[in-house]
Design a protein around this motif. Structure first.
Motif, short mmCIF file in Angstrom:
data_model
loop_
_atom_site.label_atom_id
_atom_site.label_comp_id
_atom_site.label_asym_id
_atom_site.label_seq_id
_atom_site.Cartn_x
_atom_site.Cartn_y
_atom_site.Cartn_z
N SER A 491 0.85 -1.19 0.00
CA SER A 491 0.00 0.00 0.00
C SER A 491 0.88 1.24 0.00
N CYS A 492 0.83 1.97 -1.11
CA CYS A 492 1.52 3.25 -1.23
C CYS A 492 0.49 4.29 -1.60
N ALA A 493 0.55 5.46 -1.02
CA ALA A 493 -0.38 6.54 -1.36
C ALA A 493 0.38 7.85 -1.24
N SER A 494 1.13 8.18 -2.29
CA SER A 494 2.07 9.32 -2.22
C SER A 494 2.93 9.15 -0.98
N GLY A 495 3.36 7.93 -0.73
CA GLY A 495 4.07 7.62 0.50
C GLY A 495 3.10 7.07 1.53
N GLY A 496 3.05 7.72 2.71
CA GLY A 496 2.29 7.19 3.83
C GLY A 496 0.87 7.70 3.93
N GLY A 497 0.22 7.97 2.80
CA GLY A 497 -1.14 8.49 2.83
C GLY A 497 -2.22 7.45 3.06
N ARG A 498 -1.83 6.15 3.06
CA ARG A 498 -2.82 5.11 3.36
C ARG A 498 -2.13 4.01 4.16
N VAL A 499 -1.86 4.33 5.41
CA VAL A 499 -1.24 3.41 6.35
C VAL A 499 -2.19 3.25 7.54
N ASP A 500 -2.77 2.08 7.67
CA ASP A 500 -3.69 1.80 8.76
C ASP A 500 -3.93 0.30 8.81
N MET A 501 -4.53 -0.17 9.88
CA MET A 501 -4.75 -1.61 10.04
C MET A 501 -5.90 -2.12 9.19
N GLY A 502 -6.72 -1.23 8.63
CA GLY A 502 -7.74 -1.65 7.69
C GLY A 502 -7.13 -2.08 6.37
N ILE A 503 -6.23 -1.28 5.83
CA ILE A 503 -5.60 -1.63 4.56
C ILE A 503 -4.70 -2.84 4.73
N LEU A 504 -4.17 -3.06 5.93
CA LEU A 504 -3.27 -4.20 6.15
C LEU A 504 -4.01 -5.53 6.13
N ARG A 505 -5.33 -5.52 6.22
CA ARG A 505 -6.07 -6.77 6.05
C ARG A 505 -6.03 -7.22 4.59
N HIS A 506 -5.61 -6.34 3.69
CA HIS A 506 -5.60 -6.67 2.26
C HIS A 506 -4.22 -6.52 1.62
N THR A 507 -3.26 -5.98 2.35
CA THR A 507 -1.91 -5.76 1.82
C THR A 507 -0.90 -6.31 2.81
N GLN A 508 0.35 -6.37 2.37
CA GLN A 508 1.36 -7.02 3.19
C GLN A 508 2.53 -6.09 3.53
N ARG A 509 2.47 -4.87 3.05
CA ARG A 509 3.56 -3.91 3.28
C ARG A 509 3.02 -2.53 3.02
N VAL A 510 3.59 -1.51 3.65
CA VAL A 510 3.20 -0.13 3.37
C VAL A 510 4.45 0.68 3.04
N TRP A 511 4.25 1.70 2.21
CA TRP A 511 5.33 2.64 1.91
C TRP A 511 5.14 3.81 2.87
N THR A 512 5.95 3.86 3.89
CA THR A 512 5.74 4.76 5.02
C THR A 512 5.81 6.22 4.63
N SER A 513 6.66 6.54 3.67
CA SER A 513 6.79 7.92 3.21
C SER A 513 7.52 7.94 1.88
N ASP A 514 7.18 8.91 1.02
CA ASP A 514 7.96 9.14 -0.19
C ASP A 514 9.33 9.71 0.14
N CYS A 515 9.52 10.16 1.36
CA CYS A 515 10.82 10.68 1.79
C CYS A 515 11.63 9.54 2.39
N ILE A 516 12.78 9.25 1.78
CA ILE A 516 13.69 8.26 2.36
C ILE A 516 15.01 8.91 2.77
N ASP A 517 14.95 10.22 2.98
CA ASP A 517 16.04 10.92 3.66
C ASP A 517 16.22 10.25 5.03
N ALA A 518 17.42 9.77 5.32
CA ALA A 518 17.64 8.98 6.52
C ALA A 518 17.30 9.74 7.80
N LEU A 519 17.58 11.03 7.86
CA LEU A 519 17.27 11.81 9.05
C LEU A 519 15.76 11.89 9.27
#
Length: 712
Positions: A491-519
Motif C-alpha cells: 500500500s503506497c499513497a504518495s508515501g504514507g497516505g494510506r497506512v492503517d490496520m484496515g488496509i493491512l487486512r488486504h496488503t502485506q507492506r506499506v510505503w511509510t513515506s515518499d521521503c527516504i532521507d535517513a534523518l
C-alpha cells in the motif's frame, strides 16, 4: 428501576469491565491491569457509581460505548442522524447481551420508537491484550434514516491526562505532538478520502510524562482507509473519553428500511510499561490477527525499486544492468516502478491504460521478468489502479467513470482523476487488466499506489460516496489476492497516505513515506513503530543527495536507517562505486542475518538523556539475542554522549556485545573508545540495562549498531 449487569473481559495482562443496564447501552467502567477473574464486578460498579450534582440533570447521563443525546449526554454523541427530521435523539435499549468466551462481549440493542437496532461486539485478545470493537446499525423502522455519525467511545481514568497525537504532511508523515488533555475537546479530522499524511487515525493517552520504557498508557486506532474523526473530550462533570468513527459527507449514509452500516474496527490496547509495552501489543496483534500468515513464514526479501533510480526513463539495457548489479549486492525482489504502460513519459498521461508500452519494452516485459528470475530474484510491478489521466484512452472512452459531481469542475491532483470503483464495470475492467498481467508474467509483487486525495467524491447519482469507494478498494484488493494468493501487495499513497490496520487486512507492506532521507526517516519510523511492526515498513536506502530534501548522508547512516524495516534500495545501483557496493552488500548481509529477529521480536525504543540521540532495537521473544541502533539526529549538547541503557534483556544472562560502526560515523576523537577498540565484550543483561554503555564519539546524522547474543 432497571437492573445493571456487569461483564468482565480479561486477557493475559489486562481487564475490561463493562456495566450493562437493561434500559441503555454498555459502558466501560474499567480498562487496565488485569483483575482477578472472580472479581466482584458489582462492587466495582458501586465504587464507580456517579452521584448527582446540582445544576445538572437528576440522573447522571451515561457515558456509554455510544453516548446518546437522547439520554442527556451533552458531549460528543456517538450516534447522530434523523429520519424525516425525527428520531434525532433516540434511546437504545439492550435486548440481549452475551459473553461467549472470557474475552468477547456481544450486545444487541434497539430503539422501540425509531426502530434502529445496534449490535456492539468487543473482543479483548487473550494473547496480546489488544481490544477490538465495532458497531453495526440496522434500520428496522419504516423511513430512511440519514446517518450523520456512529462513533465508539472509550472512557479513560483521570490520571490519563496527557495526549500524544499524530500529524504531518507529504514527505513528513507520523509527526507527534504531546499536550495536556484539553479542558473541553480535541478533534482530529480527515476528509481526504484516504487515511491521510496529516491526520493518522491513532491517539495515545497516558499518565503525564509517560516514556518509552515506563508509564501507564492507552492507545487507540481506527482501522479505516478513508475519512475519519477522532475526539478526545473532557466533560464538565470531569469524565473523559476518546471517540473514534468515520466522517461522512452530508447525506452520504442513507439507511433505507432493512439497510445496515458497520463501523470500522477500533483497535486499542493498554500498557503499564510505557510506549514499548503498548507497541509490542499492537505489533503482535498485527502479526497474529491482521497480516496474511505467509508474511511471518517467509523472510522479507530485500527490494530494489526503480523509481528514484530511473523515473520514467525505461531503457531495456540499463534495466538489465540494474538487475545484474542488484543481484550482486544481495537484492531479492526487483520492482519496476511507474512508466512501463500506456503513453507514460511523465505524470500527465497514460494512467488507466494498463497495457505494456512496447516502444519502451519491445515485445513486452518478458525479457525483464526473465532477467530478474534468472538472477534469483522475484519480479514486482507498479500500478495505480484507482486513478486515470484525462490524457488516456480509458478516460476518452469512459469520462463518466470518474468520481465527480455533475455540473461542477472536478479539481485535478497530479493531473489525474479518481475512478469510481463502486461501479461494477470499473472494478471489473481493473481486475481484468491486473489479472491478465499477473497471468502473463511471473509477477510476485504489486506496488499499489494512490497519488491524490478524493475531492467531490460523487457517484453517478451525484451522491457522496467516499465510504463506498473505500469499501470498493478493499473489495478489489481482496479479489486480486484471492485470484493470486502468491502475489504480495504494498500500500503506497504518495508515501504514507494510506497506512492503517484496515488496509493491512488486504496488503502485506506499506510505503511509510515518499521521503527516504535517513534523518527524516529516523524520526518518522520511530512514531510509526508505536502502532506497526517493522516488517511492514517499506524502508529504502536513498540516493545521495536525497531526492526529496537535497540532504547528503553517509551510506552507513542510510543503511542502518533502512535496516529496521523491510529493507530495500531506491537508487541506480549501476552508478554506485565499488566501495559503496561492498558496504551495501555488508549491511544487506547483516539484514539477512537478523531479519528473523527484526520481524518477530519485541521492538524496544530507548529513553535517552539527550534529544540529539535516538536509540532503539529489537529483542528476541526469548531474550537470547538483540540488535540495537544508536543514531545522532543532530550535534549532541555535550562532547560525549550519555551512557545508553538498553532494555528488554534478561538481567541474569551474559551477552556478547559487538559494535558495527561505519567509518564515516566516527566523530572527532584521537583514538577509538576502549569498548570500540576491544570490539565489544561480554556483559550481564543487568549491567547493560541498569548501568548502560558509553557510546563512541559520533558525528551528527550518523549511526552505529549493537549486536548482542546470550552466552548460555
Amino acid at each position: 428501576m432497571s437492573s445493571i449487569h456487569y461483564h468482565h473481559l480479561h486477557s493475559v495482562r489486562s481487564s475490561l469491565v463493562l456495566s450493562c443496564p437493561d434500559d441503555g447501552l454498555p459502558a466501560i467502567i474499567y480498562w487496565g491491569a488485569k483483575l482477578p477473574e472472580h472479581t466482584d464486578t458489582q462492587a466495582l460498579g458501586l465504587l464507580h457509581s456517579k452521584p448527582a450534582h446540582g445544576g445538572t440533570l437528576d440522573n447522571h447521563p451515561p457515558l456509554s460505548l455510544v453516548p446518546e443525546a437522547g439520554r442527556g449526554f451533552l458531549g460528543a454523541a456517538g450516534l447522530e442522524g434523523q429520519a424525516d427530521r425525527k428520531h434525532w435523539a433516540g434511546q437504545l435499549q439492550t435486548q440481549a447481551i452475551s459473553q461467549p468466551n472470557p474475552g468477547t462481549l456481544i450486545c444487541d440493542a434497539r430503539d422501540p420508537v425509531s426502530g434502529l437496532a445496534l449490535n456492539l461486539t468487543l473482543t479483548l485478545d487473550g494473547a496480546t491484550d489488544v481490544l477490538c470493537a465495532r458497531g453495526t446499525l440496522t434500520n428496522r423502522g419504516d423511513s430512511t434514516f440519514m446517518l450523520d455519525r456512529l462513533g465508539l467511545s472509550f472512557p479513560l481514568p483521570a490520571r490519563a491526562d496527557e495526549l500524544m497525537t499524530f500529524h504531518g504532511r507529504w514527505i513528513q508523515e507520523f509527526l507527534t505532538e504531546r499536550k495536556a488533555w484539553p479542558k473541553d475537546r480535541l478533534v482530529r479530522e480527515n476528509r481526504r478520502g484516504r487515511t491521510s499524511h496529516d491526520s493518522f487515525p491513532g491517539i495515545i493517552a497516558g499518565v503525564p510524562g509517560f516514556q518509552e520504557t515506563r508509564g501507564e498508557v492507552w492507545g487507540l486506532h481506527l482501522a479505516w482507509s478513508g475519512n475519519h474523526q477522532l475526539v478526545a473530550e473532557k466533560t464538565s462533570l470531569g469524565e473523559r473519553h476518546i471517540q473514534l468513527g468515520e466522517w461522512f459527507y452530508p447525506g452520504e449514509i442513507a439507511l433505507a428500511p432493512g439497510d445496515s452500516y458497520q463501523t470500522p474496527e477500533v483497535i486499542g490496547t493498554w500498557s503499564d510499561q510505557g510506549l514499548n509495552g503498548l507497541s509490542q501489543g499492537f505489533h503482535q496483534y498485527v502479526r497474529q490477527q491482521i497480516l496474511a500468515p505467509e508474511i511471518g513464514q517467509k523472510p522479507r526479501p530485500v527490494h530494489l525499486n526503480t523509481w528514484e533510480g530511473i523515473y520514467f526513463d525505461h531503457q531495456p539495457e540499463q534495466l538489465k544492468a540494474m538487475v545484474r548489479e542488484a543481484a550482486a549486492v544481495g537484492v531479492e525482489r526487483f520492482i519496476l516502478d511507474d512508466g512501463w504502460f500506456g503513453k507514460r513519459d511523465d505524470d500527465t498521461s497514460g494512467l488507466g491504460d494498463w497495457f505494456v508500452d512496447e516502444s519502451k519494452h519491445p515485445g513486452g516485459l518478458g525479457y525483464l521478468v526473465d532477467a530478474v528470475t534468472q538472477a534469483g530474484m522475484e519480479f514486482g510491478l507498479w500500478f495505480e489502479p484507482e486513478m486515470v489521466n484525462a490524457d488516456s484512452d480509458l478516460y476518452r472512452a469512459h469520462p463518466d467513470w470518474v468520481l465527480a459531481v455533475s455540473g461542477y469542475d472536478q479539481p485535478l491532483g497530479r493531473h489525474q482523476y479518481v475512478l469510481n470503483l463502486s461501479r461494477p464495470e470499473v472494478s471489473d475492467y481493473l481486475f481484468e487488466r491486473l489479472d491478465n498481467l499477473l497471468r502473463t508474467y511471473d509477477i510476485r509483487y504489486i506496488k499499489w499506489d494512490m497519488n491524490r486525495d478524493l475531492t467531490q467524491p460523487g457517484n453517478a447519482a451525484g451522491q457522496a460516496s467516499a465510504h463506498t469507494q473505500t469499501l470498493a478498494v478493499y473489495a478489489l484488493l481482496a479479489r486480486v489476492r484471492t485470484a493470486h494468493p502468491e502475489v504480495e501487495i504494498e500500500s503506497c499513497a504518495s508515501g504514507g497516505g494510506r497506512v492503517d490496520m484496515g488496509i493491512l487486512r488486504h496488503t502485506q507492506r506499506v510505503w511509510t513515506s515518499d521521503c527516504i532521507d535517513a534523518l527524516e526517516r529516523q524520526r518518522m519510523q520511530r512514531s510509526f513503530s508505536y502502532f506497526f511492526p517493522p516488517e511492514i515498513n517499506g524502508s529504502h536506502i536513498s540516493a545521495n543527495p536525497n531526492h526529496t530534501t537535497g540532504r547528503r548522508h553517509s551510506l552507513g547512516f542510510r543503511l542502518i536507517t533502512a535496516l529496521f524495516g523491510h529493507m530495500g534500495l531506491e537508487l541506480d545501483v549501476v552508478s554506485m562505486t565499488a566501495a559503496e557496493k561492498a558496504q551495501t552488500r555488508e549491511l544487506v548481509d547483516i539484514y539477512k542475518r537478523h531479519r528473523t529477529l527484526l520481524h518477530s521480536g519485541h521492538t524496544t525504543r530507548l529513553d535517552t538523556a539527550d534529544e540529539a540521540l535516538q536509540a532503539y532495537g529489537v529483542v528476541a521473544a526469548d531474550r537470547s539475542k538483540a540488535l540495537f541502533a544508536a543514531a545522532t539526529l543532530a550535534l549532541p549538547k555535550q562532547m560525549l554522549l550519555p551512557p545508553l541503557q538498553l532494555s528488554g534483556l534478561d538481567s541474569d544472562r551474559l551477552y556478547q556485545l559487538k559494535l558495527w560502526l561505519p567509518p564515516e560515523a566516527a566523530g572527532p576523537s584521537p583514538a577509538p573508545s576502549v569498548l570500540q577498540a576491544q570490539r565489544g565484550g561480554t556483559f550481564s543483561g543487568a549491567l547493560l540495562m541498569q548501568a548502560g554503555l558509553q557510546l563512541p564519539v559520533l558525528n551528527p546524522e550518523a549511526a552505529l549498531l549493537l549486536e548482542l547474543e546470550a552466552r548460555d
